[in-house]
Design a protein around this motif. Sequence first.
Motif, short mmCIF file in Angstrom:
data_model
loop_
_atom_site.label_atom_id
_atom_site.label_comp_id
_atom_site.label_asym_id
_atom_site.label_seq_id
_atom_site.Cartn_x
_atom_site.Cartn_y
_atom_site.Cartn_z
N ALA A 1 -13.74 -3.30 7.70
CA ALA A 1 -14.81 -3.56 6.75
C ALA A 1 -15.80 -2.41 6.73
CB ALA A 1 -15.52 -4.86 7.12
N ASP A 2 -16.10 -1.85 7.89
CA ASP A 2 -17.05 -0.73 7.96
C ASP A 2 -16.53 0.47 7.19
OD1 ASP A 2 -18.86 -2.15 9.46
OD2 ASP A 2 -18.23 -1.30 11.39
N HIS A 3 -15.24 0.75 7.32
CA HIS A 3 -14.70 1.91 6.63
C HIS A 3 -14.67 1.69 5.12
CE1 HIS A 3 -12.65 5.70 6.18
NE2 HIS A 3 -11.71 5.11 5.46
N ARG A 4 -14.30 0.49 4.69
CA ARG A 4 -14.35 0.18 3.26
C ARG A 4 -15.77 0.36 2.73
NH1 ARG A 4 -13.77 -5.92 1.78
NH2 ARG A 4 -15.73 -5.80 2.93
N ASN A 5 -16.75 -0.11 3.48
CA ASN A 5 -18.16 0.04 3.07
C ASN A 5 -18.54 1.52 2.99
OD1 ASN A 5 -18.20 -2.73 3.20
ND2 ASN A 5 -19.35 -2.84 5.12
N ASN A 6 -18.01 2.32 3.90
CA ASN A 6 -18.31 3.75 3.90
C ASN A 6 -17.75 4.42 2.65
OD1 ASN A 6 -19.39 6.09 5.31
ND2 ASN A 6 -17.27 6.71 5.63
N VAL A 7 -16.53 4.06 2.26
CA VAL A 7 -15.92 4.61 1.04
C VAL A 7 -16.73 4.18 -0.18
CG1 VAL A 7 -13.87 4.62 -0.42
CG2 VAL A 7 -13.63 4.73 2.07
N GLU A 8 -17.13 2.92 -0.22
CA GLU A 8 -17.99 2.44 -1.31
C GLU A 8 -19.29 3.24 -1.36
OE1 GLU A 8 -17.31 -2.25 -2.13
OE2 GLU A 8 -18.21 -1.74 -0.20
N GLY A 9 -19.82 3.58 -0.19
CA GLY A 9 -21.05 4.35 -0.13
C GLY A 9 -20.90 5.72 -0.78
N TYR A 10 -19.74 6.36 -0.58
CA TYR A 10 -19.49 7.66 -1.22
C TYR A 10 -19.44 7.50 -2.74
CZ TYR A 10 -18.59 10.48 2.94
OH TYR A 10 -18.73 11.19 4.12
N ILE A 11 -18.78 6.45 -3.22
CA ILE A 11 -18.70 6.23 -4.67
C ILE A 11 -20.09 5.99 -5.26
CG2 ILE A 11 -17.82 4.66 -6.45
CD1 ILE A 11 -15.43 4.11 -4.54
N VAL B 1 -1.18 -0.39 -2.97
CA VAL B 1 -2.43 -0.10 -2.27
C VAL B 1 -2.75 -1.29 -1.37
CG1 VAL B 1 -4.87 0.46 -2.48
CG2 VAL B 1 -3.25 1.29 -4.20
N GLY B 2 -2.81 -1.05 -0.07
CA GLY B 2 -3.07 -2.12 0.87
C GLY B 2 -4.53 -2.21 1.24
N ALA B 3 -4.79 -2.59 2.49
CA ALA B 3 -6.15 -2.82 2.96
C ALA B 3 -6.68 -1.60 3.71
CB ALA B 3 -6.19 -4.04 3.87
N HIS B 4 -7.99 -1.36 3.56
CA HIS B 4 -8.63 -0.34 4.39
C HIS B 4 -8.62 -0.78 5.84
CE1 HIS B 4 -9.86 1.17 0.51
NE2 HIS B 4 -10.45 2.21 1.07
N ILE B 5 -8.78 0.15 6.74
CA ILE B 5 -8.62 -0.13 8.16
C ILE B 5 -9.65 -1.12 8.69
CG2 ILE B 5 -10.04 1.82 8.91
CD1 ILE B 5 -6.82 0.52 10.63
N ILE C 1 0.69 -4.79 9.92
CA ILE C 1 -0.27 -5.75 10.44
C ILE C 1 -1.44 -5.04 11.11
CG2 ILE C 1 -0.60 -7.50 12.24
CD1 ILE C 1 0.80 -8.61 9.81
N SER C 2 -1.15 -3.98 11.86
CA SER C 2 -2.18 -3.29 12.63
C SER C 2 -3.03 -2.35 11.79
CB SER C 2 -1.51 -2.50 13.76
OG SER C 2 -2.44 -1.79 14.54
N ASN C 3 -2.43 -1.79 10.71
CA ASN C 3 -3.11 -0.74 9.96
C ASN C 3 -3.51 -1.15 8.54
OD1 ASN C 3 -2.41 1.58 7.79
ND2 ASN C 3 -3.53 2.47 9.51
N GLY C 4 -2.76 -2.03 7.90
CA GLY C 4 -3.08 -2.46 6.55
C GLY C 4 -2.40 -1.70 5.44
N LYS C 5 -1.60 -0.67 5.77
CA LYS C 5 -0.91 0.09 4.72
C LYS C 5 0.26 -0.71 4.17
CE LYS C 5 0.00 3.65 7.22
NZ LYS C 5 0.43 5.03 7.48
N PRO C 6 0.70 -0.44 2.94
CA PRO C 6 1.82 -1.18 2.36
C PRO C 6 3.06 -1.08 3.23
CG PRO C 6 0.68 0.08 0.67
CD PRO C 6 0.09 0.50 1.98
N ILE C 7 3.85 -2.14 3.25
CA ILE C 7 5.03 -2.20 4.10
C ILE C 7 6.02 -1.09 3.77
CG2 ILE C 7 6.21 -3.86 2.59
CD1 ILE C 7 6.34 -3.78 6.47
N SER C 8 6.10 -0.69 2.51
CA SER C 8 7.02 0.39 2.13
C SER C 8 6.60 1.70 2.77
CB SER C 8 7.06 0.55 0.60
OG SER C 8 5.77 0.82 0.08
N GLU C 9 5.30 1.95 2.86
CA GLU C 9 4.81 3.16 3.53
C GLU C 9 5.02 3.07 5.04
OE1 GLU C 9 0.84 4.30 2.55
OE2 GLU C 9 1.08 3.87 0.42
N ALA C 10 4.78 1.90 5.60
CA ALA C 10 4.96 1.71 7.04
C ALA C 10 6.42 1.97 7.42
CB ALA C 10 4.54 0.31 7.45
#
Length: 503
Positions: free
Chosen positions: A344-354, A338-342, A107-116
């Motif tokens: 919106a800003d970080h997701r946008n930053n990754v998109e910016g690199y791509i 594959v879960g959620a990025h931490i 819930i706090s991080n967005g990673k898949p439950i199996s990884e958590a």
Amino acid sequence: MRILPNMMNLNSLKDSKLLDLSSHFVGGNHVEFPSDKEFKVIEPRSGKVLTTWHFATKDQVDTTVKTAKTAQEHWANSTWMERSEILKKTADLLKTHCNDIAYWECISNGKPISEARADVLSCVDTFNFYSGVAHDLLGRHIPLDSARYAYTRRLPVGVVAAIGAWNYPIQTCTWKTAPALACGNSVIYKPSPLSPVTALILAEVLKCAGLPNGVFNVIQGDAETSQHLILHNDVAKVSFTGSIPTGKKIMKSCAERNIKPITLELGGKSSLIILNDADVDSAVSCAMMANFYSQGQVCSNASKVLVHRSLLEELTTKLVNRTKLMKVGDPLKEETKVGAHISADHRNNVEGYINSAIAEGATKLCGGDRITVEGLENGFYLSPCILTNITPKMKVYREEIFGAVLLLIPFDTEEEAITIANDTDMGLAAGLVTKDLARSYRVSEKLNAGNVYVNTFNDVSPLVPFGGIGQSGFGRENGIAVLESYTHQKSVFVNTGDCPNPF
């Protein structure tokens, strides 16, 4: 400071009211620190605001440090068996409540439950390991002559300020806390505001395990809060996991007012070398583990995947096909890979690199697209991306992306691959895939990295030191090596005869 009621028991962990307990844990209690600096706790999987908490002020940091200092003086005098029993009990409680703690990590991080869940179980291993390291804290007896001898002792440093990262919230906290407590220190942990929940749960677990009040404390804060903590005269040691620019500022602060030791676990720009004798299927698995675990938000990730040209076509086909099959979705579902990025800003930053790589001439083979998850339309999702036609002048080649973006780079010779892998000032990790044991040893010796993975990647164990060189920081987490970071050595000289007169 207003003391709030603690959880009645750990069986209520799944209760959403956990977020109402307060953002701080000081002196064995949830406390309310009023301040005019608020921050929102956001769930990455949905983009929903879970609660609003407050950052600690300078005076509140001072209160926490004084509490930790008083508690540490008593904790340092506890026997090793007392400490060991509490650390072992902590491991048992973490294992018992693994699923509920993993839920909050997700819930706090967005990673898949199996990884958590795997992260929480790794914390079990860590507390178990440090519950049994008493013999590694023993001093030495050194005979000097018939009348003289010396002995050494390993003593706790005192109050430890630990500042954690958002990508592995409870694991980062545990890596710092377990050895620090084992050595007899008290800990003040400041989690990232992006994933601040599970450090508070660990505080509850430690309390239930019998840890004395005030030995482990959690305060929420921003850069200003961290500065107040670092500069405090009664803080004896700082351990930080995070970005290189922040690490440099913390290092400067540690020498500004009173010199104190520091451990820095910072970023990386790592490479995975797939040599011409590699098993292609195994190489594909290693490349995916090196890039797509935890949405690529791993400091040791090998975003540069170097492939011998003879294997490039086959490996690329298999890698793209497997990547396209990865399930992006609700991290609470078991089938999600594959879960959620931490944020919106970080997701946008990754998109910016791509986008910058494509603008500079790279080719996108797959992924890098926003994904809308039904019922979680405002979550921060992005499909794993593979880029090729990468050149050293590109931004993605030089900088840490910290997202699921894999760069395929061909090479012709072993020496060329080593040169490309070492073409960075961030020496955190590197890896290689080969069937040749002698070759693996030879190449590993030439890679400038604190951690090298052979036919695997991103493997960790509490038994093995972890850390980098160069801009990736210094000092180590895990293993016996970390005990030196949380103790200082005292040497005592003893003369059993008459005191010599040199005059």
